[in-house]
Motif scaffolding. Structure first.
Motif, PDB file in Angstrom:
ATOM      1  N   PHE C  29     -15.332  -4.510  -6.044  1.00 52.23           N
ATOM      2  CA  PHE C  29     -16.150  -5.148  -7.053  1.00 52.23           C
ATOM      3  C   PHE C  29     -17.567  -4.631  -7.006  1.00 52.23           C
ATOM      4  N   LYS C  30     -18.076  -4.464  -5.780  1.00 53.75           N
ATOM      5  CA  LYS C  30     -19.443  -3.992  -5.630  1.00 53.75           C
ATOM      6  C   LYS C  30     -19.603  -2.614  -6.251  1.00 53.75           C
ATOM      7  N   ALA C  31     -18.573  -1.802  -6.125  1.00 53.44           N
ATOM      8  CA  ALA C  31     -18.725  -0.414  -6.543  1.00 53.44           C
ATOM      9  C   ALA C  31     -18.209  -0.129  -7.921  1.00 53.44           C
ATOM     10  N   SER C  32     -17.342  -0.954  -8.458  1.00 56.39           N
ATOM     11  CA  SER C  32     -16.862  -0.605  -9.781  1.00 56.39           C
ATOM     12  C   SER C  32     -16.835  -1.784 -10.725  1.00 56.39           C
ATOM     13  N   GLY C  33     -17.294  -2.931 -10.260  1.00 58.37           N
ATOM     14  CA  GLY C  33     -17.307  -4.082 -11.148  1.00 58.37           C
ATOM     15  C   GLY C  33     -15.914  -4.575 -11.487  1.00 58.37           C
ATOM     16  N   ILE C  34     -14.913  -4.059 -10.788  1.00 60.88           N
ATOM     17  CA  ILE C  34     -13.540  -4.463 -11.072  1.00 60.88           C
ATOM     18  C   ILE C  34     -13.106  -5.489 -10.052  1.00 60.88           C
ATOM     19  N   PHE C  35     -12.478  -6.519 -10.534  1.00 63.21           N
ATOM     20  CA  PHE C  35     -11.918  -7.488  -9.626  1.00 63.21           C
ATOM     21  C   PHE C  35     -10.466  -7.093  -9.372  1.00 63.21           C
ATOM     22  N   ASN C  36     -10.203  -6.576  -8.191  1.00 69.87           N
ATOM     23  CA  ASN C  36      -8.904  -5.971  -7.939  1.00 69.87           C
ATOM     24  C   ASN C  36      -7.858  -6.978  -7.490  1.00 69.87           C
ATOM     25  N   PHE C  37      -7.140  -7.502  -8.453  1.00 66.28           N
ATOM     26  CA  PHE C  37      -6.130  -8.479  -8.119  1.00 66.28           C
ATOM     27  C   PHE C  37      -5.062  -7.893  -7.206  1.00 66.28           C
ATOM     28  N   ALA C  38      -4.913  -6.580  -7.226  1.00 68.19           N
ATOM     29  CA  ALA C  38      -3.841  -5.945  -6.449  1.00 68.19           C
ATOM     30  C   ALA C  38      -4.179  -5.817  -4.969  1.00 68.19           C
ATOM     31  N   GLN C  39      -5.340  -6.310  -4.558  1.00 66.56           N
ATOM     32  CA  GLN C  39      -5.757  -6.122  -3.170  1.00 66.56           C
ATOM     33  C   GLN C  39      -4.724  -6.647  -2.192  1.00 66.56           C
ATOM     34  N   GLY C  40      -4.198  -7.842  -2.453  1.00 65.19           N
ATOM     35  CA  GLY C  40      -3.216  -8.413  -1.540  1.00 65.19           C
ATOM     36  C   GLY C  40      -1.969  -7.553  -1.468  1.00 65.19           C
ATOM     37  N   VAL C  41      -1.516  -7.083  -2.627  1.00 63.71           N
ATOM     38  CA  VAL C  41      -0.328  -6.237  -2.648  1.00 63.71           C
ATOM     39  C   VAL C  41      -0.603  -4.920  -1.949  1.00 63.71           C
ATOM     40  N   MET C  42      -1.853  -4.456  -2.039  1.00 61.92           N
ATOM     41  CA  MET C  42      -2.197  -3.223  -1.326  1.00 61.92           C
ATOM     42  C   MET C  42      -2.056  -3.427   0.171  1.00 61.92           C
ATOM     43  N   ALA C  43      -2.473  -4.620   0.632  1.00 64.59           N
ATOM     44  CA  ALA C  43      -2.322  -4.906   2.057  1.00 64.59           C
ATOM     45  C   ALA C  43      -0.847  -4.899   2.440  1.00 64.59           C
ATOM     46  N   LEU C  44      -0.038  -5.517   1.588  1.00 68.94           N
ATOM     47  CA  LEU C  44       1.399  -5.545   1.843  1.00 68.94           C
ATOM     48  C   LEU C  44       1.974  -4.141   1.844  1.00 68.94           C
ATOM     49  N   PHE C  45       1.592  -3.378   0.853  1.00 67.10           N
ATOM     50  CA  PHE C  45       2.100  -2.017   0.719  1.00 67.10           C
ATOM     51  C   PHE C  45       1.727  -1.173   1.931  1.00 67.10           C
ATOM     52  N   ALA C  46       0.468  -1.336   2.370  1.00 66.28           N
ATOM     53  CA  ALA C  46       0.015  -0.570   3.532  1.00 66.28           C
ATOM     54  C   ALA C  46       0.834  -0.935   4.762  1.00 66.28           C
ATOM     55  N   ALA C  47       1.022  -2.248   4.933  1.00 62.14           N
ATOM     56  CA  ALA C  47       1.785  -2.687   6.102  1.00 62.14           C
ATOM     57  C   ALA C  47       3.217  -2.185   6.038  1.00 62.14           C
ATOM     58  N   LEU C  48       3.806  -2.255   4.849  1.00 61.56           N
ATOM     59  CA  LEU C  48       5.182  -1.778   4.672  1.00 61.56           C
ATOM     60  C   LEU C  48       5.286  -0.293   5.023  1.00 61.56           C
ATOM     61  N   THR C  49       4.306   0.467   4.548  1.00 60.03           N
ATOM     62  CA  THR C  49       4.318   1.901   4.816  1.00 60.03           C
ATOM     63  C   THR C  49       4.210   2.169   6.312  1.00 60.03           C
ATOM     64  N   LEU C  50       3.336   1.415   6.956  1.00 57.63           N
ATOM     65  CA  LEU C  50       3.152   1.587   8.394  1.00 57.63           C
ATOM     66  C   LEU C  50       4.451   1.323   9.148  1.00 57.63           C
ATOM     67  N   VAL C  51       5.061   0.190   8.834  1.00 60.38           N
ATOM     68  CA  VAL C  51       6.318  -0.149   9.486  1.00 60.38           C
ATOM     69  C   VAL C  51       7.376   0.895   9.163  1.00 60.38           C
ATOM     70  N   GLY C  52       7.387   1.306   7.907  1.00 60.12           N
ATOM     71  CA  GLY C  52       8.349   2.305   7.478  1.00 60.12           C
ATOM     72  C   GLY C  52       8.222   3.592   8.261  1.00 60.12           C
ATOM     73  N   LEU C 109       7.276  -1.022  -6.293  1.00 67.13           N
ATOM     74  CA  LEU C 109       7.380   0.253  -5.587  1.00 67.13           C
ATOM     75  C   LEU C 109       7.626   0.046  -4.100  1.00 67.13           C
ATOM     76  N   GLY C 110       6.852  -0.863  -3.530  1.00 62.17           N
ATOM     77  CA  GLY C 110       7.020  -1.149  -2.109  1.00 62.17           C
ATOM     78  C   GLY C 110       8.429  -1.611  -1.793  1.00 62.17           C
ATOM     79  N   ASP C 111       8.939  -2.493  -2.680  1.00 60.04           N
ATOM     80  CA  ASP C 111      10.290  -2.988  -2.459  1.00 60.04           C
ATOM     81  C   ASP C 111      11.315  -1.863  -2.541  1.00 60.04           C
ATOM     82  N   ILE C 112      11.133  -0.997  -3.523  1.00 61.39           N
ATOM     83  CA  ILE C 112      12.103   0.081  -3.692  1.00 61.39           C
ATOM     84  C   ILE C 112      12.057   1.058  -2.520  1.00 61.39           C
ATOM     85  N   LEU C 113      10.827   1.422  -2.108  1.00 56.13           N
ATOM     86  CA  LEU C 113      10.703   2.439  -1.057  1.00 56.13           C
ATOM     87  C   LEU C 113      11.150   1.923   0.310  1.00 56.13           C
TER      88      LEU C 113
END
Lengths: 263, 358, 298
Positions: C29-52, C109-113
């Motif tokens: 938000f600070k850098a692009s004025g965008i409120f990134n609703f996907a942040q939580g899913v990004m955390a999930l995706f990152a964790a999934l990738t790590l475990v994967g 995507l996370g679910d599929i991968l």
């Protein structure tokens, strides 16, 4: 015109108005009056507090000090709704039109306070609601004719060129049939032809409808031609107040605008 | 060439302000209404009526409501699911308590109850705007769902927490619950949508609609034409919640038959309806309907193509569906932020010249 | 009394966990004025990738982490290219909706991968109760949560320095203010955005690791994002320290309310308490504790 030619009824009087934002003083003890039926110019260098003064009259800003007397009633501050319902309308320096609506709709919004039917009738759009809508449409079309903007009435205002937008904004203000019309730099950004048109509209509004006008303007020739009396602000303080030719000759005003030469 | 308005002059304001001033538009609307009421119920089979048309129409009603609040008045709301729940539970309690009033009046009453609740939750909009308001409406969403889950009075202390719609009749035909006749249900809901779409159009082109749009476009300037932000915003919340409440009542009583608050009215519903008005077009009655059609039809189409066409297993298909919805949202927002309604208008513009290129 | 302290501490720790997610929001938000609703899913995706990476490819922990970081950077690049670039200077609500769309895409995507079953995440963070605390003060504190708190503190410090002192940080703040103005002084919007979303992705990875270690990597992780909203409201959308403090206040407030008020109203107050708290704040202090005041001019 001499001072005796003007009516003597005071429509608006501001007394000792001071306004500050944090540490910045926008207005400092300003007092002047506006008489019914006149065209009053408010001039001064940039940042002098002219727009702030209009905002105070309108009720957007609330002064820390001073009083506003309008139509005989004195108060410490105005509220926007009060100002609107008491017959004060205005235009803005940076155009405050409703960009998502057409010209016609924008000017129709100016009729808002003249329309009273409730939600139920509006939902059905028959009977009283419909009649009211058509009556007000007629009133608005008269304004559209007056301002010569028939061709753009269905266009969304966001797409109009700057000069036309200013005209539409004037139309919206006029639609409210105001007693006091506040114009904030109506000629800004216009070429000389557009300025002539706008001047003609302003004079017509004043003479045909008897509307009192307070006008902020930078173009001196316009000010001299149009206004009956002039008040000069500089750094929030009042420098001078009088007839156009008096102001033009006033030494302090000249210094404020053009600067003082040091030998 | 088809869509020319030459020769169609209006010589009074009344005609100019009509809903469909251009003759071709009128013909299209008459045709649509004819097909909707006289053709569809006899032609479509039970599956199509129940699984496709009913949810489409009910969501169209909800989308109309949300569009009034968000599209016309500019107040973002993520509480749609919660307000649908208010409508559903209201109609449930009313159906159990005073079934003799008749189903349609009860639906309207639940709409009014939801309007009151919506006005209450709309109070913060006087101080808060934009995103922040969206978050405030989330408070309403989560709180309402929690309340309908916990407070036994709402579901008549039933052990499962679910509410079930008692069968109610209209003109001798059952229209609620699982025993209802699909064709009858369809006609009932279609009538609701037709009537209230007209109402929405009327409001939008009148004083209230203009005031809402003034608040949306520049609420500071709106004040000086005498719009009271309080009244305008709360009226938007009220009317919007009225629509959404009725949609919720119909969703529960006519379509689902029985519902459990955390599943049927959770935050995903709020997002779904919001997607509908974004894709359909903010500030457009047609947009609300098109958006609802799109979001209801698309998953069904997708599933059919994937599972029946390519033989993908249904779990994978579900994941692909989620991805596709997300991707489509992004694509629409990039390509046409004003939604399907704008695309429709552009198509009409092209039809003016067709078959000539320019 | 010790019970109360335990509740408060547990709340503080939960709060820190929220803050980790909120931090990612603040950055974007600070850098692009965008409120990134996907942040939580990004955390999930990152964790999934790590475990994967660790399970399917058998990578050692340190390699898997580096791999995931690279994936998140690549993801940021793709997001910028396919989505952000085309939405320059659109209204905030449109950008917000786009991130909701993004959340759906990443989730699918996370679910599929990597599959949608719950996964265990163990990268060697100490688990279990802190014996020292138990012995000295008779208070139960999870070692994991202490670890998270320390990590959060380190990250906040790094980020604060980054924003205030570096050239890139200044550019980021310019972009947040006005996309077009930033472009006109020669700031490359696209590079900045890739940088920010990458950093945010790494922050999301850290958050994902903490949450994943605590309760396993599963879909509900993405719902944490919704909890981050009240945190941001309290702390202010543009404030890094605000995200931390806001998180702690929400964490403590929630836990205390649940334990002490919950029993009177049937429990599960946690579902909405944070929002009500945020709502209260909004009414009296719309910009949050540390956010910038929004001034409207006509």
């Amino acid at each position: 015109m001499t001072i005796d030619d003007l009516s003597t009824e005071v429509l608006l009087k501001v007394e000792d108005v001071s306004l500050a934002f944090g540490g910045v003083k926008a207005l400092d003890g300003v007092s002047f009056d506006i008489r019914r039926g006149e065209i009053r110019a408010i001039i001064g260098p940039n940042g002098a507090g002219k727009s702030s003064m209009l905002n105070v009259i309108n009720g957007f800003y609330h002064p820390q000090q001073g009083t506003i007397t309008y139509k005989g009633q004195t108060r410490k501050q105005m509220r926007p709704y009060e100002a609107a319902s008491q017959g004060i309308a205005r235009t803005f320096q940076n155009i405050a039109l409703f960009k998502g609506m057409s010209t016609l709709d924008n000017i129709m919004t100016g009729r808002n306070l003249k329309m009273k039917t409730n939600l139920f009738w509006q939902a059905l759009h028959i009977g009283p609601a419909r009649r009211e809508e058509l009556e007000n449409r007629e009133a608005v079309e008269r304004i559209i004719d007056f301002l010569d903007i028939q061709a753009i009435r269905k266009k969304p205002v966001g797409k109009l060129p700057y000069g036309l937008q200013k005209r539409v904004e004037l139309g919206r203000a006029l639609a409210a049939e105001p007693e006091l019309l506040l114009l904030d730099e109506p000629m800004a950004g216009m070429n000389s032809e557009e300025k002539e048109d706008m001047s003609r509209f302003i004079i017509d509004v004043n003479m045909e409808f008897g509307t009192t006008i307070a006008l902020i303007e930078h173009d001196m020739s316009v000010v001299m031609d149009l206004s009956d009396r002039v008040v000069v602000l500089d750094y929030g303080c009042q420098l001078a107040d009088g007839l156009p030719h008096e102001i033009r000759a006033n030494k302090e005003v000249i210094e404020a605008y053009l600067g003082v030469s040091h030998d | 060439m088809i869509y020319r308005e030459t020769g169609q002059f209006k010589d009074n304001y009344s005609d100019d302000q009509a809903l469909f001033p251009i003759a071709q538009d009128r013909y299209v609307i008459y045709a649509v209404l004819l097909v909707t009421f006289a053709v569809v119920p006899f032609v479509l089979n039970q599956y199509w009526l129940n699984a496709v048309m009913l949810p489409f129409l009910i969501y169209a009603l909800a989308a109309l409501g949300l569009n009034i609040l968000t599209g016309y008045c500019g107040q973002v709301s993520l509480g749609t699911g919660g307000f649908m729940a208010v409508g559903a539970f209201s109609v449930y309690k009313l159906m159990v308590a005073v079934p003799e009033l008749g189903f349609v009046p009860l639906v309207i009453l639940s709409g009014l109850i939801t309007a009151a609740v919506g006005t209450l939750f709309g109070l913060p909009s006087l101080r808060i705007k934009g995103f922040y308001l969206a978050v405030a409406t989330l408070a309403a969403q989560f709180f309402l769902i929690w309340m309908f889950n916990k407070v036994g009075w709402f579901f008549n202390y039933n052990a499962t927490g679910m509410i079930t719609s008692p069968p109610m009749t209209m003109f001798g035909v059952i229209i609620t619950g699982p025993e209802g006749t699909p064709a009858a249900k369809y006609l009932l809901v279609a009538s609701f949508v037709a009537v209230f779409a007209l109402v929405a159009k009327n409001l939008a082109r009148g004083r209230i609609g203009r005031n809402w749009m003034a608040i949306r476009d520049m609420d500071i300037a709106a004040e000086l034409i005498g719009v009271r932000p309080l009244i305008a915003k709360l009226s938007a919340f009220a009317v919007s919640s009225f629509y959404i409440g009725m949609a919720g009542a119909l969703y529960f009583a006519v379509w689902l038959g029985s519902a459990e608050p955390t599943e049927a009215f959770d935050i995903n519903q709020s997002f779904l309806v919001l997607f509908m008005i974004i894709i359909g077009g903010l500030g457009s009655v047609l947009g609300s309907i098109l958006g609802a059609a799109f979001m209801v039809l698309m998953p069904i189409l997708l599933k059919n193509v994937l599972v029946n066409g390519f033989g993908t297993n249904s779990a994978l298909a579900a994941h692909i569906e989620i991805m596709t919805v997300g991707a489509l949202i992004i694509i629409f927002l990039i390509a046409e932020p004003h939604g399907l309604a704008r695309l429709w208008r552009i198509a009409k513009e092209k039809l003016r010249l067709w078959p000539f290129p320019y | 009394m010790t019970f109360f302290i335990e509740v408060v501490l547990s709340g503080l720790m939960a709060g820190i966990m929220y803050s980790l997610v909120a931090l990612g929001f603040v950055l974007i938000f600070k850098a692009s004025g965008i409120f990134n609703f996907a942040q939580g899913v990004m955390a999930l995706f990152a964790a999934l990738t790590l475990v994967g990476f660790m399970e399917k490819f058998g990578m050692p922990v340190w390699l898997a982490i580096i791999g995931t970081i690279l994936v998140m950077i690549a993801l940021a690049w793709v997001i910028e290219r396919l989505m952000l670039r085309h939405l320059v200077n659109q209204e905030p609500i449109i950008l917000f909706m786009a991130t909701i769309g993004l959340a759906y895409v990443l989730e699918g995507l996370g679910d599929i991968l990597w599959g949608s079953d719950v996964k265990l995440l163990d990268i060697g963070i100490p688990q279990g109760a802190s014996d020292w605390m138990l012995d000295s003060f008779d208070i139960y504190v999870e070692k994991l949560e202490v670890f998270a708190a320390v990590t959060a503190a380190i990250m906040v410090t790094i980020l604060a320095v980054f924003f205030q002192k570096t050239r890139v940080g200044r550019a980021l703040r310019a972009v947040a203010d006005d996309h077009q103005a930033a472009l006109s002084v020669g700031i490359s919007l696209h590079t900045i955005w890739v940088v920010v979303w990458s950093v945010s992705g790494i922050v999301a990875l850290v958050a994902g690791i903490m949450w994943g270690s605590k309760s396993g990597v599963q879909f509900s992780l993405s719902l944490i994002a919704l909890k981050a909203l009240p945190v941001l409201i309290l702390g202010g959308f543009t404030s890094v320290p605000g995200a931390i403090i806001g998180g702690m206040i929400i964490g403590v407030g929630e836990k205390v309310a649940e334990v002490y008020l919950g029993p009177f109203v049937g429990g599960a107050i946690e579902n909405w308490f944070a929002y009500m708290l945020a709502l209260g704040f909004l009414l009296f202090r719309p910009q949050g504790l540390f956010g910038e005041k929004i001034i409207e001019r006509v």
